[in-house]
Design a protein around this motif. Structure first.
Motif, short mmCIF file in Angstrom:
data_model
loop_
_atom_site.label_atom_id
_atom_site.label_comp_id
_atom_site.label_asym_id
_atom_site.label_seq_id
_atom_site.Cartn_x
_atom_site.Cartn_y
_atom_site.Cartn_z
N LYS A 132 135.05 139.68 99.07
CA LYS A 132 136.27 140.13 99.73
C LYS A 132 136.91 141.23 98.90
N ALA A 133 137.43 142.24 99.58
CA ALA A 133 137.98 143.39 98.88
C ALA A 133 139.10 142.99 97.92
N GLU A 134 140.00 142.15 98.34
CA GLU A 134 141.13 141.78 97.48
C GLU A 134 140.66 141.04 96.23
N LYS A 149 132.68 146.27 106.40
CA LYS A 149 133.95 146.97 106.20
C LYS A 149 133.96 147.60 104.81
N CYS A 150 134.51 148.80 104.71
CA CYS A 150 134.65 149.46 103.42
C CYS A 150 136.12 149.70 103.12
N ARG A 151 136.54 149.28 101.93
CA ARG A 151 137.93 149.49 101.51
C ARG A 151 137.95 150.12 100.12
N LYS A 152 139.02 150.86 99.85
CA LYS A 152 139.13 151.58 98.59
C LYS A 152 140.51 151.37 97.98
N LYS A 153 140.55 151.28 96.65
CA LYS A 153 141.81 151.16 95.92
C LYS A 153 141.71 152.00 94.65
N GLU A 166 132.38 145.21 102.28
CA GLU A 166 132.26 143.79 102.62
C GLU A 166 131.07 143.57 103.56
N TYR A 197 128.68 154.62 99.44
CA TYR A 197 130.13 154.74 99.31
C TYR A 197 130.57 154.98 97.86
#
Length: 431
Positions: free
Chosen positions: A196-198, A3-7, A19, A362
């Motif tokens: 983990k992203a968070e 999983k890819c997350r962005k902030k 992740e 990414y």
């Protein structure tokens, strides 16, 4: 499941987290949109030199030894690279020490001491000397090709700079470059692996939340045009001639980039590639032949590189040009296209096993505004047909895009014969 997350932090820093819970490491990288093309006209190599200087110590870790030891203590080995448009600092760390890793990178970027400049000048000068012959002439084929492609522009300079520019760098030069380009809105923090992203976002805020600075001015676009083949021949006392045949290419946002990647594989993608079969297996005049793609914001290049005995220089140039002209004129057989696509797609899939490749995909992709998933790249490759390959090759390999670099013990008769082949290519391509 990847999983890819962005902030985006309040200061503008983009944080990308991939992740990959099946792994046992985390790759951390911080990308900055600053490279050789951003160096002032009389300070070629400044971006690369600054990258080196950040390893010289920080407020928290005053020496290179202390900094390196701190990374090693968390399972890391910090490294960096500078190219024409970006600078990247990266290290693998143990998943239990991600926060410490981010603190170390923050110390490097936010609090470098920029000391020991003279020592670093000597080191970089030694590196630059590797590309200079006994007459003080540039011998790196890629640097020479860049000077043909983008004369008078920073893209035409070697990223490492020149001996005279390296000698003149000052603490003020470094500080100004750092303040201008090392700002959060010009950077992307990427993490990939067992994280983990968070957790990563919280650690990024703690490490980089106080980072500030103004957005840099836009880069200087290229304006040079080419309307005929160009060449440069440099004498060098080597046992072989090193050839680079470079074509003015496409920008990284060009819709033909995927076709270009497949063209690279068709020509130089392995043992069954066209140039490998022709030059090595059939003629026996090279050990290896390779191709590379450079794709920048508004321009690019496609380069074919090989080394041959001087008496084989003209023959190898002619055979390379004959093969690429054929690719621009004749439809690619369906079975060859299917095989090339399959290999390309498999290599995309292999990237899922590498935390380094995922952070680069990414992280660098976010920095350059071309962030794409493996599935998107796969879908685009599957849509490329034989006509798309032929059309892209016809545009790319047009004679007015051609640049020939020859470095080695060639003789004047061989130089003249090679130049005559460029004239032949102009007729062959349009015939």
């Amino acid at each position: 499941m990847i999983k890819c997350r962005k902030k985006i932090l309040q200061n503008g820093l983009r944080v990308v987290v991939v992740e990959m819970p099946h792994l046992h490491c985390v790759e951390i990288a911080i990308y900055l949109k600053v490279g050789g093309r951003d160096d002032p006209g009389d300070k070629a190599g400044l971006s690369h030199f600054l990258e080196h200087m950040l390893f010289r110590g920080t407020r928290e870790f005053p020496s290179n030894m202390e900094l390196e030891t701190a990374f090693e203590a968390i399972g890391g080995s910090v490294n960096a690279t500078t190219d024409e448009e970006s600078t990247c600092y990266f290290s693998r760390v143990h998943p239990s020490h991600v926060a410490e890793g981010l603190d170390l990178f923050a110390s490097m970027l936010l609090h470098p001491t920029l000391k020991c400049i003279d020592i670093e000048k000597r080191i970089i000068a030694e590196e630059a000397m590797e590309d200079i012959n006994e007459h003080g002439e540039e011998t790196n084929p890629h640097n020479l090709a860049s000077s043909l492609l983008w004369p008078g522009h920073p893209l035409g300079n070697p990223t490492i700079g020149y001996l005279d520019t390296i000698r003149c760098f000052t603490h003020e030069d470094l500080k100004n470059h750092l303040d201008c380009f090392y700002v959060p809105t010009n950077a992307v923090l990427a993490l990939a692996g067992d994280i983990k992203a968070e957790t990563a976002f919280a650690a990024a805020i703690k490490a980089f939340g106080k980072w500030s600075g103004n957005t840099p001015l836009p880069f200087l676009p290229t304006s040079s045009q080419q309307n005929r083949p160009q060449s440069v021949f440099i004498k060098d006392s080597d046992s072989q001639v090193h050839l680079l045949i470079a074509f003015r290419g496409f920008s990284r946002s060009d819709s033909r980039i995927t076709a270009l990647r497949l063209i690279r594989r068709i020509l130089c993608g392995g043992g069954s590639s066209r140039l490998h079969l022709k030059l090595r297996e059939e003629l026996g005049i090279v050990y290896s032949v390779d191709a590379s793609i450079s794709a920048y914001e508004e321009t690019g290049a496609f380069a074919i590189e090989l080394s041959v005995l001087r008496e084989n220089q003209a023959l190898s140039i002619k055979e390379v040009l004959r093969e690429i002209a054929r690719l621009a004129k004749e439809p690619l057989p369906n079975n060859e296209l299917a095989r090339i696509k399959k290999g390309y797609i498999y290599d995309l899939e292999y990237g899922k096993d590498s935390a380094y490749e995922m952070q680069a995909r990414y992280g660098w992709g976010e920095l350059m505004g071309i962030c794409r998933s493996i599935e998107e790249d796969r879908s685009e490759a599957e849509d490329v047909n034989a006509e798309a390959i032929r059309s892209a090759a016809a545009s790319l390999f047009a004679p007015h895009n051609l640049n020939l670099v020859s470095v080695g013990p060639w003789k004047n008769a061989e130089r003249i014969e090679s130049l005559n082949i460029l004239k032949w290519y102009m007729k062959e391509f349009s015939g």
